[in-house]
Design an enzyme around this catalytic site. Sequence first.
Site, short mmCIF file in Angstrom:
data_model
loop_
_atom_site.label_atom_id
_atom_site.label_comp_id
_atom_site.label_asym_id
_atom_site.label_seq_id
_atom_site.Cartn_x
_atom_site.Cartn_y
_atom_site.Cartn_z
N GLU A 60 -20.95 4.73 -14.95
CA GLU A 60 -20.23 5.95 -14.55
C GLU A 60 -20.07 6.88 -15.75
O GLU A 60 -20.15 8.11 -15.61
CB GLU A 60 -18.87 5.60 -13.97
CG GLU A 60 -18.92 4.84 -12.65
CD GLU A 60 -19.27 3.38 -12.81
OE1 GLU A 60 -19.23 2.87 -13.95
OE2 GLU A 60 -19.58 2.73 -11.79
N HIS A 130 -10.59 -0.93 -4.25
CA HIS A 130 -11.41 -0.13 -3.32
C HIS A 130 -10.51 0.76 -2.47
O HIS A 130 -10.85 1.10 -1.34
CB HIS A 130 -12.23 -1.04 -2.40
CG HIS A 130 -13.28 -1.82 -3.13
ND1 HIS A 130 -13.02 -3.02 -3.71
CD2 HIS A 130 -14.58 -1.55 -3.39
CE1 HIS A 130 -14.11 -3.48 -4.30
NE2 HIS A 130 -15.08 -2.60 -4.12
#
Lengths: 325, 392
Positions: A60, A130
Amino acid sequence: MAEINMLQAINDALSIALESDENSILFGEDVGHFGGVFRATSGLQDKFGRDRCFNTPLTEQGIAGFANGLASNGMVAIAEIQFADYIFPAFDQIVNETAKFRYRSGNEFNVGGVTFRTPYGGGIAGGHYHSQSPEAYFTHTAGLKVVVPRNAYQAKGLLLASIRDPNPVIFFEPKRLYRANIAEVPDGDYEIELGKAEVVRQGSDITLVAWGAQVEIIEKAADMAAKKGISCEIVDLRTLSPWDVDTLAASVKKTGRLLINHEAPLTGGFAGEISATIQEECFLHLESPIARVCGLDTPYPLIHEKEYMPDALKTFEAIKATVNF
Amino acid sequence: MSNATSDNETVHRVSFLDRESVNIPILKILQADGTVYDNAVMPVIDEALAHRIYDTCVFTRVLDERMLGAQRQGRISFYMTCTGEEASIIGSTASLDDGDVILAQYREHAAIRYRGFTTEQFMNQLFSNEKDLGKGRQMPIHYGSAELNYQTISSPLATQIPQATGVGYSFKMQGKRNIAICYFGEGAASEGDFHAGLNMAAVLKSPTIFFCRNNGYAISTPTSEQYCGNGIASRGPGYGIHTIRVDGNDMLAVLAATQQARAYAVENHSPVLIEAMTYRLGAHSSSDDPSGYRSKDEEAKWQQHDPVKRFKLWMINKGWLTESQDAEMYERYRKEILAELKVAEKLPMSMLDTIIEDVYDTPPPRLKQQLKDLKKHLKKYPDSYPNSKGRL
Ligand SMILES: Cc1ncc(C[n+]2csc(CCOP(=O)(O)OP(=O)(O)O)c2C)c(N)n1
């Protein structure tokens, strides 16, 4: 107009963005041939080729830095971060670089062409890695725009506006609505202006404000309140940074009360900012303290997700308490 | 010798190094038919160790098969298998001391099983019930046990890699002859944390084994789109790290490499990088469908390299195992797992009070107040919150 879900609407927006500007590039983990883990980019590699739609290595930090580099040299970078929970490895590139590129160079350089798309939020039994809603970290950073759509129609129009906005945008997609929300979405190209809230429902007793997946929650709470004779006005903020103070303040001046709902934890959440600002703008119009219905100050739990959520029932209770203050 | 340039050969014509400049051999000991290559140098292994290893293989196979089934029946929400990678994981764990700390990625449940995690403990975590050591806070497969020196799995990839460097260094400071071992995929090796962790370990001389399971894919992304160099092993020497590449489907090769890596790490207070070349035979997770990105032929080809079968043949050749014993083991584990599953899925979830526990050592007043308010709300609407109904 077709009835499509939010993933299809996003896919459509990305396709239009790539088609209408040949300088635009789409990338991220698994977004290439596979179409992303949620399938938001399905078919786009076939359509636009591997040079313009591709898998990146799993980093990322690399994705964000690469996006900054592309945009600093005239490209339009549309980057996917697979889950908002995994945006943190990219935090330095986004908060120190993306956000400050223009400012620190005296506008010699800017990365206005960057858009980060990322699925956020809970309600999917995803546990604390999540489910997070990390918007407040980014609204705290000057130089970034933060946008959150609540349905398929908005997702398409706001995403196209984000990609074309001359400022970097973080676009949070409510993943629990990806397939659940189906709406009429125009086929062609359209944009929804950034920085503008939408009054979703008119009312007279209290203003409820939320964004993204939580708008549906406050709508449910408003329905429950209506049965008790309470009339709620509903505002969807749509853009959190810069946010539309005027629209919200006008609504609060009319109703005299405000309730803010978000999924992220209460402390340091964006509701605090809204609350302080509205208190300044509407002090003499307020008939009760501003209410906040938010996540708890804990990481996002798995088994107690239902208990943790700022759901419609909790919102309904808070509406009653505020109106009867 | 802080700067090595003075020792370098000099040239007077531009010449670049490229991926072919790095030639990394692969260690293989066991052949597909269960016999050992001529001249292969065997790891240290006796019948008892072989049985403990094989037992873990069988347990893991059965667990993966059963729990994937349970996920499909909607009994658990999520699952991940380590099918195809048993030799990499078990061969390496079996080379360690019980005091060595394991920091895994998420696909290494065979390692915690080898250490003694019970079937019941697996089920409690998978069903997030009140007996789960992690108090039902994480998704299925996020195991952890302090008693077994297996740090609890964290989903953000590669974060465990620099942490392992710190764990290894702490053993050095404590004067213990222990090491940290850290597992990760070739995908995770693209993260910044990988580079930070290896570089720090090399510079600070941390006794840590970095164990890369190079299984061909990171979700849908094949290695050809993950890196261009010569695998992950080629990075080791770049950081000044002792490095080896092994056949990750060869139990004996992994065992031999890790035994020696551990000895080296302890003696020299230094890190070692192991790259195990293997293959993810299953889907990435229960939410994934690999038919969208790889062919059935490819999967079938790798089935032929099944690490568990290969090790079984070796055991049979040695006279340490018979087909009927093998079948009996599978049967026993199928029954045991099913029985424990039925118990675990009926146990209740943790009490609501755990929602504010472990955020800090003790909950601050604000959190206590939030819990109090929450309870008041739940008492008013018990039917809307079935998990906590009647259990506040
Ligand atoms: C920081 C971060 N980014 C993205 C993800 C989502 N994700 C989970 S597993 C995975 C692929 C990992 O591949 P690899 O490291 O090769 O391990 P494998 O699954 O093949 O064993 C991704 C992208 C994550 N968990 N953490």
